[in-house]
Design a protein around this motif. Structure first.
Motif, PDB file in Angstrom:
ATOM      1  N   MET A  39       0.826  -1.210   0.000  1.00  0.00           N
ATOM      2  CA  MET A  39       0.000   0.000   0.000  1.00  0.00           C
ATOM      3  C   MET A  39       0.865   1.267   0.000  1.00  0.00           C
ATOM      4  O   MET A  39       0.512   2.262  -0.618  1.00  0.00           O
ATOM      5  CB  MET A  39      -0.937   0.011   1.203  1.00  0.00           C
ATOM      6  N   VAL A  40       2.007   1.222   0.683  1.00  0.00           N
ATOM      7  CA  VAL A  40       2.894   2.384   0.708  1.00  0.00           C
ATOM      8  C   VAL A  40       3.530   2.569  -0.673  1.00  0.00           C
ATOM      9  O   VAL A  40       3.685   3.697  -1.149  1.00  0.00           O
ATOM     10  CB  VAL A  40       3.960   2.224   1.809  1.00  0.00           C
ATOM     11  N   THR A  41       3.878   1.460  -1.330  1.00  0.00           N
ATOM     12  CA  THR A  41       4.420   1.543  -2.685  1.00  0.00           C
ATOM     13  C   THR A  41       3.378   2.106  -3.648  1.00  0.00           C
ATOM     14  O   THR A  41       3.698   2.946  -4.497  1.00  0.00           O
ATOM     15  CB  THR A  41       4.869   0.153  -3.162  1.00  0.00           C
ATOM     16  N   LEU A  42       2.158   1.656  -3.508  1.00  0.00           N
ATOM     17  CA  LEU A  42       1.079   2.168  -4.354  1.00  0.00           C
ATOM     18  C   LEU A  42       0.863   3.657  -4.122  1.00  0.00           C
ATOM     19  O   LEU A  42       0.685   4.430  -5.076  1.00  0.00           O
ATOM     20  CB  LEU A  42      -0.207   1.394  -4.068  1.00  0.00           C
ATOM     21  N   LYS A  43       0.906   4.085  -2.869  1.00  0.00           N
ATOM     22  CA  LYS A  43       0.745   5.506  -2.560  1.00  0.00           C
ATOM     23  C   LYS A  43       1.877   6.327  -3.162  1.00  0.00           C
ATOM     24  O   LYS A  43       1.649   7.392  -3.729  1.00  0.00           O
ATOM     25  CB  LYS A  43       0.697   5.716  -1.054  1.00  0.00           C
ATOM     26  N   GLY A  44       3.112   5.840  -3.041  1.00  0.00           N
ATOM     27  CA  GLY A  44       4.244   6.556  -3.619  1.00  0.00           C
ATOM     28  C   GLY A  44       4.150   6.663  -5.132  1.00  0.00           C
ATOM     29  O   GLY A  44       4.463   7.705  -5.715  1.00  0.00           O
ATOM     30  N   THR A  45       3.713   5.591  -5.774  1.00  0.00           N
ATOM     31  CA  THR A  45       3.564   5.610  -7.229  1.00  0.00           C
ATOM     32  C   THR A  45       2.462   6.580  -7.648  1.00  0.00           C
ATOM     33  O   THR A  45       2.631   7.342  -8.607  1.00  0.00           O
ATOM     34  CB  THR A  45       3.245   4.194  -7.735  1.00  0.00           C
ATOM     35  N   LEU A  46       1.345   6.559  -6.930  1.00  0.00           N
ATOM     36  CA  LEU A  46       0.258   7.478  -7.268  1.00  0.00           C
ATOM     37  C   LEU A  46       0.661   8.933  -7.063  1.00  0.00           C
ATOM     38  O   LEU A  46       0.344   9.794  -7.893  1.00  0.00           O
ATOM     39  CB  LEU A  46      -0.981   7.156  -6.437  1.00  0.00           C
ATOM     40  N   LEU A  47       1.371   9.214  -5.974  1.00  0.00           N
ATOM     41  CA  LEU A  47       1.813  10.589  -5.752  1.00  0.00           C
ATOM     42  C   LEU A  47       2.823  11.023  -6.811  1.00  0.00           C
ATOM     43  O   LEU A  47       2.823  12.173  -7.246  1.00  0.00           O
ATOM     44  CB  LEU A  47       2.416  10.719  -4.354  1.00  0.00           C
ATOM     45  N   GLY A  48       3.686  10.117  -7.232  1.00  0.00           N
ATOM     46  CA  GLY A  48       4.622  10.432  -8.307  1.00  0.00           C
ATOM     47  C   GLY A  48       3.910  10.715  -9.625  1.00  0.00           C
ATOM     48  O   GLY A  48       4.278  11.639 -10.352  1.00  0.00           O
ATOM     49  N   GLY A  55       2.967  18.578 -13.977  1.00  0.00           N
ATOM     50  CA  GLY A  55       4.035  19.282 -14.662  1.00  0.00           C
ATOM     51  C   GLY A  55       5.402  19.160 -14.025  1.00  0.00           C
ATOM     52  O   GLY A  55       6.339  19.815 -14.469  1.00  0.00           O
ATOM     53  N   GLN A  56       5.534  18.328 -13.001  1.00  0.00           N
ATOM     54  CA  GLN A  56       6.845  18.124 -12.392  1.00  0.00           C
ATOM     55  C   GLN A  56       7.669  17.201 -13.284  1.00  0.00           C
ATOM     56  O   GLN A  56       7.193  16.622 -14.242  1.00  0.00           O
ATOM     57  CB  GLN A  56       6.687  17.517 -10.991  1.00  0.00           C
ATOM     58  N   SER A  57       8.889  17.031 -12.923  1.00  0.00           N
ATOM     59  CA  SER A  57       9.795  16.196 -13.697  1.00  0.00           C
ATOM     60  C   SER A  57       9.400  14.724 -13.586  1.00  0.00           C
ATOM     61  O   SER A  57       8.872  14.275 -12.571  1.00  0.00           O
ATOM     62  CB  SER A  57      11.220  16.389 -13.183  1.00  0.00           C
ATOM     63  N   TRP A  58       9.695  13.933 -14.602  1.00  0.00           N
ATOM     64  CA  TRP A  58       9.417  12.506 -14.575  1.00  0.00           C
ATOM     65  C   TRP A  58      10.316  11.793 -13.569  1.00  0.00           C
ATOM     66  O   TRP A  58      10.030  10.676 -13.149  1.00  0.00           O
ATOM     67  CB  TRP A  58       9.617  11.895 -15.958  1.00  0.00           C
ATOM     68  N   LYS A  59      11.387  12.466 -13.153  1.00  0.00           N
ATOM     69  CA  LYS A  59      12.303  11.858 -12.192  1.00  0.00           C
ATOM     70  C   LYS A  59      11.636  11.660 -10.833  1.00  0.00           C
ATOM     71  O   LYS A  59      11.970  10.732 -10.110  1.00  0.00           O
ATOM     72  CB  LYS A  59      13.551  12.716 -12.037  1.00  0.00           C
ATOM     73  N   LYS A  60      10.677  12.502 -10.489  1.00  0.00           N
ATOM     74  CA  LYS A  60       9.989  12.363  -9.205  1.00  0.00           C
ATOM     75  C   LYS A  60       9.174  11.087  -9.147  1.00  0.00           C
ATOM     76  O   LYS A  60       9.028  10.485  -8.093  1.00  0.00           O
ATOM     77  CB  LYS A  60       9.111  13.571  -8.932  1.00  0.00           C
ATOM     78  N   THR A  61       8.626  10.660 -10.274  1.00  0.00           N
ATOM     79  CA  THR A  61       7.887   9.403 -10.298  1.00  0.00           C
ATOM     80  C   THR A  61       8.815   8.246  -9.988  1.00  0.00           C
ATOM     81  O   THR A  61       8.494   7.375  -9.174  1.00  0.00           O
ATOM     82  CB  THR A  61       7.228   9.196 -11.675  1.00  0.00           C
ATOM     83  N   ILE A  62       9.988   8.242 -10.606  1.00  0.00           N
ATOM     84  CA  ILE A  62      10.953   7.167 -10.362  1.00  0.00           C
ATOM     85  C   ILE A  62      11.486   7.228  -8.944  1.00  0.00           C
ATOM     86  O   ILE A  62      11.599   6.195  -8.266  1.00  0.00           O
ATOM     87  CB  ILE A  62      12.087   7.246 -11.399  1.00  0.00           C
ATOM     88  N   ILE A  63      11.787   8.420  -8.456  1.00  0.00           N
ATOM     89  CA  ILE A  63      12.312   8.552  -7.103  1.00  0.00           C
ATOM     90  C   ILE A  63      11.279   8.124  -6.075  1.00  0.00           C
ATOM     91  O   ILE A  63      11.604   7.399  -5.133  1.00  0.00           O
ATOM     92  CB  ILE A  63      12.773  10.005  -6.855  1.00  0.00           C
ATOM     93  N   SER A  64      10.024   8.530  -6.242  1.00  0.00           N
ATOM     94  CA  SER A  64       9.005   8.129  -5.268  1.00  0.00           C
ATOM     95  C   SER A  64       8.780   6.628  -5.303  1.00  0.00           C
ATOM     96  O   SER A  64       8.542   6.008  -4.268  1.00  0.00           O
ATOM     97  CB  SER A  64       7.703   8.868  -5.533  1.00  0.00           C
ATOM     98  N   PHE A  65       8.879   6.013  -6.461  1.00  0.00           N
ATOM     99  CA  PHE A  65       8.727   4.562  -6.536  1.00  0.00           C
ATOM    100  C   PHE A  65       9.890   3.857  -5.861  1.00  0.00           C
ATOM    101  O   PHE A  65       9.709   2.897  -5.122  1.00  0.00           O
ATOM    102  CB  PHE A  65       8.612   4.106  -8.002  1.00  0.00           C
ATOM    103  N   CYS A  66      11.111   4.376  -6.066  1.00  0.00           N
ATOM    104  CA  CYS A  66      12.290   3.750  -5.451  1.00  0.00           C
ATOM    105  C   CYS A  66      12.319   3.932  -3.934  1.00  0.00           C
ATOM    106  O   CYS A  66      12.741   3.041  -3.208  1.00  0.00           O
ATOM    107  CB  CYS A  66      13.563   4.331  -6.049  1.00  0.00           C
ATOM    108  N   ILE A  67      11.872   5.068  -3.451  1.00  0.00           N
ATOM    109  CA  ILE A  67      11.885   5.316  -2.006  1.00  0.00           C
ATOM    110  C   ILE A  67      10.885   4.424  -1.293  1.00  0.00           C
ATOM    111  O   ILE A  67      11.186   3.862  -0.247  1.00  0.00           O
ATOM    112  CB  ILE A  67      11.597   6.801  -1.714  1.00  0.00           C
ATOM    113  N   PHE A  68       9.701   4.260  -1.849  1.00  0.00           N
ATOM    114  CA  PHE A  68       8.656   3.520  -1.153  1.00  0.00           C
ATOM    115  C   PHE A  68       8.624   2.046  -1.505  1.00  0.00           C
ATOM    116  O   PHE A  68       7.717   1.350  -1.092  1.00  0.00           O
ATOM    117  CB  PHE A  68       7.290   4.160  -1.429  1.00  0.00           C
ATOM    118  N   THR A  69       9.605   1.570  -2.255  1.00  0.00           N
ATOM    119  CA  THR A  69       9.626   0.138  -2.588  1.00  0.00           C
ATOM    120  C   THR A  69      10.501  -0.610  -1.628  1.00  0.00           C
ATOM    121  O   THR A  69      11.453  -0.192  -1.126  1.00  0.00           O
ATOM    122  CB  THR A  69      10.136  -0.062  -4.026  1.00  0.00           C
TER     123      THR A  69
END
Length: 69
Positions: A39-48, A55-69
Protein backbone atom coordinates in the motif's frame (compact mmCIF):
# COMPACT_ATOMS: atom_id res chain seq x y z
CA UNK A 1 16.69 43.31 -3.26
CA UNK A 2 18.65 41.99 -0.32
CA UNK A 3 15.46 41.50 1.69
CA UNK A 4 14.08 39.21 -0.99
CA UNK A 5 17.30 37.25 -1.15
CA UNK A 6 17.32 36.81 2.62
CA UNK A 7 13.66 35.73 2.58
CA UNK A 8 14.38 33.15 -0.11
CA UNK A 9 17.34 31.80 1.85
CA UNK A 10 15.20 31.45 4.96
CA UNK A 11 12.34 29.81 3.07
CA UNK A 12 14.67 27.28 1.44
CA UNK A 13 15.45 25.96 4.90
CA UNK A 14 12.18 26.50 6.76
CA UNK A 15 9.54 25.38 4.24
CA UNK A 16 10.88 21.81 3.67
CA UNK A 17 11.24 21.36 7.43
CA UNK A 18 7.67 22.50 8.12
CA UNK A 19 6.26 20.42 5.28
CA UNK A 20 8.19 17.38 6.47
CA UNK A 21 6.78 17.73 9.97
CA UNK A 22 3.23 18.37 8.75
CA UNK A 23 3.17 15.48 6.29
CA UNK A 24 4.95 13.01 8.56
CA UNK A 25 1.98 12.73 10.91
CA UNK A 26 -0.56 11.55 8.27
CA UNK A 27 2.05 9.28 6.69
CA UNK A 28 2.87 7.58 10.01
CA UNK A 29 -0.85 7.12 10.64
CA UNK A 30 -1.24 5.66 7.15
CA UNK A 31 1.64 3.22 7.66
CA UNK A 32 0.36 2.04 11.04
CA UNK A 33 -3.21 1.50 9.79
CA UNK A 34 -2.47 -0.36 6.55
CA UNK A 35 -2.37 -4.12 6.89
CA UNK A 36 -1.79 -5.10 3.27
CA UNK A 37 1.63 -5.33 1.66
CA UNK A 38 2.35 -2.79 -1.05
CA UNK A 39 0.00 0.00 0.00
CA UNK A 40 2.89 2.38 0.71
CA UNK A 41 4.42 1.54 -2.68
CA UNK A 42 1.08 2.17 -4.35
CA UNK A 43 0.74 5.51 -2.56
CA UNK A 44 4.24 6.56 -3.62
CA UNK A 45 3.56 5.61 -7.23
CA UNK A 46 0.26 7.48 -7.27
CA UNK A 47 1.81 10.59 -5.75
CA UNK A 48 4.62 10.43 -8.31
CA UNK A 49 2.10 10.15 -11.14
CA UNK A 50 0.12 13.10 -9.76
CA UNK A 51 3.30 15.19 -9.63
CA UNK A 52 4.10 14.15 -13.21
CA UNK A 53 0.62 15.10 -14.43
CA UNK A 54 0.89 18.47 -12.69
CA UNK A 55 4.03 19.28 -14.66
CA UNK A 56 6.84 18.12 -12.39
CA UNK A 57 9.80 16.20 -13.70
CA UNK A 58 9.42 12.51 -14.58
CA UNK A 59 12.30 11.86 -12.19
CA UNK A 60 9.99 12.36 -9.20
CA UNK A 61 7.89 9.40 -10.30
CA UNK A 62 10.95 7.17 -10.36
CA UNK A 63 12.31 8.55 -7.10
CA UNK A 64 9.01 8.13 -5.27
CA UNK A 65 8.73 4.56 -6.54
CA UNK A 66 12.29 3.75 -5.45
CA UNK A 67 11.89 5.32 -2.01
CA UNK A 68 8.66 3.52 -1.15
CA UNK A 69 9.63 0.14 -2.59
Amino acid sequence: MSHRRRLVQICVVVIPFVLGVLTAIPFILFVTKTKKFGMVTLKGTLLGMICFLMGQSWKKTIISFCIFT
